[in-house]
Design a protein around this motif. Structure first.
Motif, short mmCIF file in Angstrom:
data_model
loop_
_atom_site.label_atom_id
_atom_site.label_comp_id
_atom_site.label_asym_id
_atom_site.label_seq_id
_atom_site.Cartn_x
_atom_site.Cartn_y
_atom_site.Cartn_z
N LEU A 293 0.82 -1.21 0.00
CA LEU A 293 0.00 0.00 0.00
C LEU A 293 0.85 1.26 0.00
CD1 LEU A 293 -3.02 -0.94 2.28
CD2 LEU A 293 -2.97 -0.74 -0.21
N SER A 294 2.05 1.21 0.58
CA SER A 294 2.93 2.39 0.52
C SER A 294 3.38 2.61 -0.93
CB SER A 294 4.13 2.27 1.46
OG SER A 294 5.02 1.26 1.04
N TYR A 295 3.58 1.53 -1.66
CA TYR A 295 3.91 1.61 -3.09
C TYR A 295 2.74 2.22 -3.86
CZ TYR A 295 4.68 0.06 -7.90
OH TYR A 295 4.81 0.02 -9.27
N VAL A 296 1.53 1.74 -3.59
CA VAL A 296 0.32 2.27 -4.23
C VAL A 296 0.23 3.78 -4.02
CG1 VAL A 296 -2.21 2.30 -4.11
CG2 VAL A 296 -1.00 0.12 -4.19
N LYS A 297 0.45 4.21 -2.79
CA LYS A 297 0.37 5.64 -2.46
C LYS A 297 1.45 6.44 -3.17
CE LYS A 297 -0.94 9.19 0.23
NZ LYS A 297 -1.13 10.34 -0.66
N ALA A 298 2.67 5.92 -3.16
CA ALA A 298 3.79 6.63 -3.80
C ALA A 298 3.56 6.78 -5.31
CB ALA A 298 5.11 5.90 -3.53
N ILE A 299 3.10 5.73 -5.95
CA ILE A 299 2.85 5.79 -7.40
C ILE A 299 1.68 6.71 -7.70
CG2 ILE A 299 2.10 4.42 -9.41
CD1 ILE A 299 5.11 4.12 -8.61
N SER A 300 0.66 6.68 -6.85
CA SER A 300 -0.47 7.59 -7.02
C SER A 300 0.00 9.04 -6.91
CB SER A 300 -1.55 7.31 -5.96
OG SER A 300 -2.06 6.01 -6.11
N ASP A 301 0.82 9.32 -5.91
CA ASP A 301 1.35 10.68 -5.74
C ASP A 301 2.18 11.13 -6.94
OD1 ASP A 301 0.10 10.79 -3.28
OD2 ASP A 301 1.94 10.51 -2.10
N LEU A 302 3.03 10.23 -7.45
CA LEU A 302 3.87 10.57 -8.61
C LEU A 302 3.03 10.91 -9.84
CD1 LEU A 302 6.81 8.00 -8.43
CD2 LEU A 302 7.00 10.49 -8.34
N HIS A 303 1.90 10.25 -9.99
CA HIS A 303 1.00 10.50 -11.12
C HIS A 303 0.01 11.64 -10.84
CE1 HIS A 303 2.20 6.45 -12.60
NE2 HIS A 303 1.78 6.88 -13.78
N ALA A 304 0.03 12.17 -9.61
CA ALA A 304 -0.96 13.18 -9.17
C ALA A 304 -2.37 12.59 -9.16
CB ALA A 304 -0.88 14.45 -10.02
N TRP A 305 -2.47 11.31 -8.75
CA TRP A 305 -3.74 10.65 -8.57
C TRP A 305 -4.09 10.71 -7.08
CZ3 TRP A 305 -1.92 5.51 -11.24
CH2 TRP A 305 -1.76 5.72 -12.61
N ASP A 306 -5.31 10.29 -6.76
CA ASP A 306 -5.74 10.23 -5.37
C ASP A 306 -6.12 8.79 -5.05
OD1 ASP A 306 -6.45 11.12 -2.83
OD2 ASP A 306 -8.48 11.68 -3.43
N ILE A 307 -5.73 8.32 -3.87
CA ILE A 307 -6.12 6.99 -3.42
C ILE A 307 -6.86 7.15 -2.09
CG2 ILE A 307 -3.83 6.59 -2.40
CD1 ILE A 307 -5.97 3.79 -3.89
N GLN A 308 -8.05 6.57 -2.03
CA GLN A 308 -8.87 6.70 -0.82
C GLN A 308 -9.28 5.31 -0.35
OE1 GLN A 308 -12.23 9.12 -2.00
NE2 GLN A 308 -10.96 10.89 -2.47
N VAL A 309 -9.61 5.23 0.94
CA VAL A 309 -10.07 3.96 1.50
C VAL A 309 -11.28 4.21 2.39
CG1 VAL A 309 -8.43 4.06 3.43
CG2 VAL A 309 -9.41 1.87 2.76
N LYS A 310 -12.24 3.29 2.29
CA LYS A 310 -13.40 3.28 3.18
C LYS A 310 -13.45 1.87 3.75
CE LYS A 310 -16.10 6.36 0.21
NZ LYS A 310 -17.27 6.44 -0.68
N SER A 311 -13.60 1.77 5.07
CA SER A 311 -13.62 0.45 5.66
C SER A 311 -14.28 0.48 7.03
CB SER A 311 -12.19 -0.09 5.80
OG SER A 311 -12.20 -1.42 6.24
N LYS A 312 -14.87 -0.66 7.37
CA LYS A 312 -15.41 -0.87 8.72
C LYS A 312 -14.98 -2.26 9.15
CE LYS A 312 -19.45 2.13 8.77
NZ LYS A 312 -20.90 2.20 8.85
N LEU A 313 -14.56 -2.36 10.39
CA LEU A 313 -14.11 -3.63 10.92
C LEU A 313 -15.22 -4.68 10.77
CD1 LEU A 313 -11.65 -4.90 12.32
CD2 LEU A 313 -12.79 -4.48 14.49
N GLY A 314 -14.85 -5.82 10.18
CA GLY A 314 -15.80 -6.91 9.99
C GLY A 314 -16.72 -6.76 8.80
N GLN A 315 -16.59 -5.65 8.06
CA GLN A 315 -17.49 -5.41 6.93
C GLN A 315 -16.77 -5.19 5.61
OE1 GLN A 315 -20.60 -2.53 7.73
NE2 GLN A 315 -20.60 -3.06 9.90
N GLY A 316 -15.48 -5.42 5.57
CA GLY A 316 -14.74 -5.27 4.32
C GLY A 316 -14.21 -3.87 4.09
N SER A 317 -13.57 -3.71 2.94
CA SER A 317 -12.93 -2.43 2.60
C SER A 317 -13.18 -2.09 1.14
CB SER A 317 -11.41 -2.53 2.82
OG SER A 317 -11.12 -2.85 4.16
N GLN A 318 -13.07 -0.81 0.86
CA GLN A 318 -13.15 -0.31 -0.52
C GLN A 318 -12.00 0.66 -0.74
OE1 GLN A 318 -16.69 1.93 -1.53
NE2 GLN A 318 -16.14 2.05 -3.67
N PHE A 319 -11.16 0.34 -1.71
CA PHE A 319 -10.08 1.24 -2.11
C PHE A 319 -10.48 1.89 -3.43
CE2 PHE A 319 -7.97 -1.38 0.94
CZ PHE A 319 -6.99 -0.55 1.50
#
Length: 195
Positions: free
Chosen positions: A163-189
């Motif tokens: 995920l640190s790689y994902v963030k670094a590459i997103s920053d280099l491209h001037a993209w945005d990476i967001q996450v939504k998550s709740k414990l026990g209910q999964g995640s959305q990137f």
């Protein structure tokens, strides 16, 4: 005469092969991480058909996930979407998000990959039915070497670099990476690519 028992040796051969792949991946991730930290990454941007990249990654992931009775559902816009990106790093970024979704799934993974276009924004979402992330960990998950504490559960393998790689590459491209998550209910990137 001593017999050759290949059926006993086979699990060990598979285990050694898996461990070699894991170590090779670790070395690759560490080298990528060091290169990113030193600011030595030179993006080779080109016009990339993101639909095609996603289909290739999902096809490879599908092979792994169906062995565990998992499922990857694709919700792609019917439109062909081109983005300006370094194709290799875009591919690695999407692969990391899907790999994480598989790793952190609870039981048989059910992953949804969505792609849509809204104006000048292309949005890629990777949604899982996994263990989810506590609120207090959400702002740390993109930190290098950070792994979410899982108590005595050791079935999730990782190095805290994806995920640190994902963030670094997103920053280099001037993209945005967001996450939504709740414990026990999964995640959305959500990867947001701005034209």
């Amino acid at each position: 005469m001593v017999g050759n028992n290949t059926s006993t040796a086979k699990p060990y051969v598979n285990m050694i092969s898996d461990e070699n792949q894991r170590l090779g991946l670790l070395v690759e991730r560490i080298l990528q991480s060091a290169t990113l930290e030193r600011g030595e990454v030179q993006l080779r941007k080109e016009r990339v058909l993101i639909n095609e990249v996603i289909l290739d990654i999902v096809q490879n992931a599908n092979f792994r996930i169906t062995k565990e009775n998992g499922l990857i559902e694709l919700n792609l816009t019917p439109d062909l979407i081109y983005v300006q990106a370094d194709k290799m790093h875009l591919t690695n970024t999407i692969s990391n998000l899907i790999d994480n979704a598989i790793k952190y799934s609870d039981g048989a993974a059910k992953i949804i990959v969505e792609l849509q276009k809204e104006g000048k924004k292309t949005m890629l979402s990777v949604i899982d039915n996994g263990i989810g992330i506590k609120k207090e960990h959400l702002n740390k998950i993109f930190d290098k070497l950070y792994r979410i504490p899982t108590g005595n559960i050791h079935n999730v393998k990782g190095f805290g670099l994806g995920l640190s790689y994902v963030k670094a590459i997103s920053d280099l491209h001037a993209w945005d990476i967001q996450v939504k998550s709740k414990l026990g209910q999964g995640s959305q990137f959500i990867l947001i690519i701005q034209d």
